[in-house]
Design a protein around this motif. Structure first.
Motif, short mmCIF file in Angstrom:
data_model
loop_
_atom_site.label_atom_id
_atom_site.label_comp_id
_atom_site.label_asym_id
_atom_site.label_seq_id
_atom_site.Cartn_x
_atom_site.Cartn_y
_atom_site.Cartn_z
N ASN A 97 48.20 57.39 32.42
CA ASN A 97 47.63 58.59 33.37
C ASN A 97 46.22 58.80 33.28
O ASN A 97 45.95 59.02 31.70
CB ASN A 97 48.69 59.59 32.75
N GLY A 98 45.74 59.05 34.27
CA GLY A 98 44.18 59.37 34.08
C GLY A 98 43.26 58.21 33.66
O GLY A 98 42.30 58.68 33.49
N GLY A 99 43.74 57.18 33.37
CA GLY A 99 42.77 55.87 32.95
C GLY A 99 42.33 55.19 33.98
O GLY A 99 42.30 55.46 35.12
N SER A 100 41.96 54.06 33.69
CA SER A 100 41.50 52.86 34.51
C SER A 100 41.90 51.69 34.21
O SER A 100 42.30 51.27 33.11
CB SER A 100 39.81 53.12 34.74
N ALA A 101 41.67 50.74 35.12
CA ALA A 101 42.23 49.33 35.01
C ALA A 101 41.26 48.55 33.87
O ALA A 101 41.73 48.06 32.96
CB ALA A 101 41.97 48.55 36.20
N LEU A 102 40.02 49.04 33.90
CA LEU A 102 38.93 48.34 32.76
C LEU A 102 39.40 48.95 31.60
O LEU A 102 38.92 48.46 30.26
CB LEU A 102 37.72 48.80 32.98
N ASN A 103 40.23 49.83 31.31
CA ASN A 103 40.66 50.36 29.87
C ASN A 103 41.62 49.20 29.28
O ASN A 103 41.65 49.12 28.03
CB ASN A 103 41.63 51.46 30.11
N MET A 104 42.14 48.56 30.14
CA MET A 104 42.69 47.33 29.79
C MET A 104 42.29 45.92 29.57
O MET A 104 42.91 45.05 29.35
CB MET A 104 44.08 47.32 30.58
N ALA A 105 40.88 45.82 29.28
CA ALA A 105 40.25 44.74 29.35
C ALA A 105 40.40 44.16 28.24
O ALA A 105 40.48 42.85 28.29
CB ALA A 105 38.71 44.80 29.59
N TRP A 106 40.48 44.69 26.99
CA TRP A 106 41.07 43.94 25.77
C TRP A 106 42.09 43.34 25.83
O TRP A 106 42.36 42.16 25.39
CB TRP A 106 41.02 45.11 24.56
N PHE A 107 43.37 43.59 26.56
CA PHE A 107 44.45 42.88 26.87
C PHE A 107 44.37 41.90 27.89
O PHE A 107 44.85 40.60 27.67
CB PHE A 107 45.37 43.78 27.14
N GLY A 108 44.05 42.24 29.10
CA GLY A 108 43.70 41.28 30.20
C GLY A 108 42.90 40.10 30.00
O GLY A 108 43.28 39.03 30.38
N ALA A 109 41.64 40.30 29.32
CA ALA A 109 40.93 39.11 29.22
C ALA A 109 41.37 38.30 28.16
O ALA A 109 41.40 37.01 28.21
CB ALA A 109 39.35 39.73 28.43
N HIS A 110 41.97 38.66 27.18
CA HIS A 110 42.72 38.05 26.15
C HIS A 110 43.81 37.22 26.88
O HIS A 110 43.98 35.64 26.53
CB HIS A 110 43.55 38.84 25.17
N LEU A 111 44.69 37.57 27.42
CA LEU A 111 45.76 36.71 28.29
C LEU A 111 45.15 35.55 29.36
O LEU A 111 45.60 34.71 29.53
CB LEU A 111 46.73 37.81 29.26
N ALA A 112 43.89 36.00 29.85
CA ALA A 112 43.12 35.16 30.77
C ALA A 112 42.98 33.94 30.05
O ALA A 112 42.93 32.81 30.46
CB ALA A 112 42.13 35.69 31.42
N ALA A 113 42.23 34.23 28.78
CA ALA A 113 41.83 33.10 27.92
C ALA A 113 42.80 32.30 27.57
O ALA A 113 42.51 31.21 26.96
CB ALA A 113 41.11 33.66 26.80
N HIS A 114 44.11 32.48 27.60
CA HIS A 114 45.38 31.85 27.36
C HIS A 114 45.96 31.50 28.45
O HIS A 114 47.31 30.82 28.39
CB HIS A 114 46.20 32.89 26.15
N GLY A 115 45.48 31.78 29.67
CA GLY A 115 46.11 30.77 30.84
C GLY A 115 46.81 31.51 31.64
O GLY A 115 47.73 31.06 32.58
N PHE A 116 46.41 33.07 32.16
CA PHE A 116 47.19 33.67 32.89
C PHE A 116 46.05 34.41 33.87
O PHE A 116 44.85 34.63 33.55
CB PHE A 116 47.72 34.95 32.39
N ILE A 117 46.22 34.37 35.12
CA ILE A 117 45.61 35.46 35.99
C ILE A 117 46.01 36.96 35.84
O ILE A 117 47.38 36.99 35.79
CB ILE A 117 45.81 35.18 37.38
N VAL A 118 45.31 37.66 35.33
CA VAL A 118 45.74 39.26 35.23
C VAL A 118 45.09 39.92 35.94
O VAL A 118 43.99 40.03 36.34
CB VAL A 118 45.31 39.65 33.60
N VAL A 119 46.10 40.65 36.60
CA VAL A 119 45.89 41.59 37.98
C VAL A 119 46.02 43.03 37.57
O VAL A 119 46.99 43.53 37.20
CB VAL A 119 46.67 41.35 39.11
#
Length: 377
Positions: free
Chosen positions: A129-151
């Motif tokens: 609530n009240g946040g943004s997509a880029l708040n989750m970069a720590w998690f999304g980029a890690h999954l991408a490095a392990h073979g996922f497209i994160v949206v």
């Protein structure tokens, strides 16, 4: 009895920043990632090859793009996804500034997608609530490095710079955002051919955790909140912050409690999920996909025993992982020196100095969970 954490466990961060610092904090949640020229300098492995900043088992560099924009004409919403993805070999990552109060993440803006797979599994990722997509970069980029497209996406009406009490309460719009994004992404001439439509999962923090659960069948029980936050004897309860201002006569509670399950989503990984104290057993009857709950034992907004563990009890087939040292905002990025100064509440963990370890455990659990639940080989 009304519980404090029936609200989204992530109150709007804008309410937490002193007025004099609002301008300096305008980069906290919104805007675009900007690139710094400084490249990552990972330490070499024993073989002499540089190690990935995303861990020794990370197989890919990370790309990030914010170039897409989808119109939802029916709901009058513009949806602008952020995608993290496995990038082509040789891609050089640089620091991406997503926020002044959080540390940057490493990625290559608009890099080519890796051809190691024709199609990549997908994880939908929802902010609080009240946040943004880029708040989750720590998690999304890690999954991408392990073979996922994160949206991910900034949810209109409930994101930094565009939020209101009614936008907060209308949480059922969030899973609908992802349904529209999936519809459009799968038709996109560039991204559609790269997405494995049979291997899609969802994740999120706080109200984003609710969103992930909604995509696999959980229903939003706003009746509890409407009653407590409208009644004179309980509306001043701290749990009604941001919710007592809503005219619930304008909210169709039947619509709120409808199913917004998307049958294309086959797994949910929810971090300190919001609305955890509102669910009744019937609200979770349709949840049959694999679920992991990442719970913070020191959650200051949603007392652990009454909320996280209660939800886990209503989902007996779900895996519950309890982080003993974590607090609610442990699932935001690590803070910069500025963040420690101007928004210390977003930087506070149950045990000081443990955010990196808690996030490392969370990321490892997520990679293992999605590989298993989505049958990624």
């Amino acid at each position: 009895m009304f519980r404090r954490s029936l609200r989204d466990s992530s109150r709007s961060q804008a309410q937490r920043i002193p007025g004099a610092l609002l301008v300096a904090s305008a980069l906290v949640m919104g805007g675009c990632a900007t690139s710094k020229a400084r490249e990552a300098a990972p330490a070499p492995t024993s073989s002499g090859a540089p190690a990935s900043p995303y861990g020794g088992d990370a197989a890919y560099a990370v790309g990030v793009t914010q170039a897409l924009s989808f119109e939802d004409a029916a709901r009058h919403r513009t949806l602008k996804p952020v995608l993290w993805y496995p990038a082509a070999p040789g891609t050089r990552m640089v620091e991406q500034d997503a926020s002044a109060i959080f540390v940057p993440f490493l990625a290559a803006k608009d890099a080519p997608v890796s051809d190691a797979r024709a199609r990549w599994p997908v994880v939908l990722l929802s902010h609080g609530n009240g946040g943004s997509a880029l708040n989750m970069a720590w998690f999304g980029a890690h999954l991408a490095a392990h073979g996922f497209i994160v949206v991910s996406v900034n949810h209109p009406g409930n994101t930094y710079g565009d939020t209101s009490p009614e936008g907060y309460v209308r949480g059922w719009e969030r899973p609908k955002d992802f349904t529209v994004i999936l519809d459009q992404l799968l038709k996109d001439p560039t991204w559609g051919p790269r997405v494995d439509a049979e291997r899609i999962g969802a994740s999120g923090h706080s109200m984003g955790g609710y969103t992930a659960l909604a995509l696999v069948g959980a229903r939003l029980n706003l009746g509890v909140i409407a009653k407590a936050c409208s009644a004179p004897e309980t509306r001043e309860h701290p749990g009604c912050e941001g919710l007592r201002e809503v005219d619930y006569r304008r909210i169709d509670l039947t619509v709120a409690r409808a199913s917004y399950q998307d049958p294309r989503v086959h797994a949910a990984f929810a971090m300190a999920p919001g609305m955890a104290g509102t669910y009744e057993a019937r609200d979770l009857e349709e949840v049959r996909a694999p679920v992991t709950l990442l719970l913070a034992k020191g959650d200051e907004l949603m007392p652990h025993q009454e909320h996280g563990l209660r939800l886990a009890g209503l989902l007996p087939r779900a895996k519950a992982v309890v982080l003993d040292d974590a607090a609610h905002f442990t699932f935001l990025p690590e803070c910069s020196p500025l963040g420690l100064k101007v928004t210390p509440e977003l930087c506070r963990d149950a045990v000081a100095g443990t955010r990196a370890a808690s996030q490392a455990r969370t990321k490892a659990e997520a990679v293992a969970f999605f590989r298993s639940a989505l049958d990624v080989r």
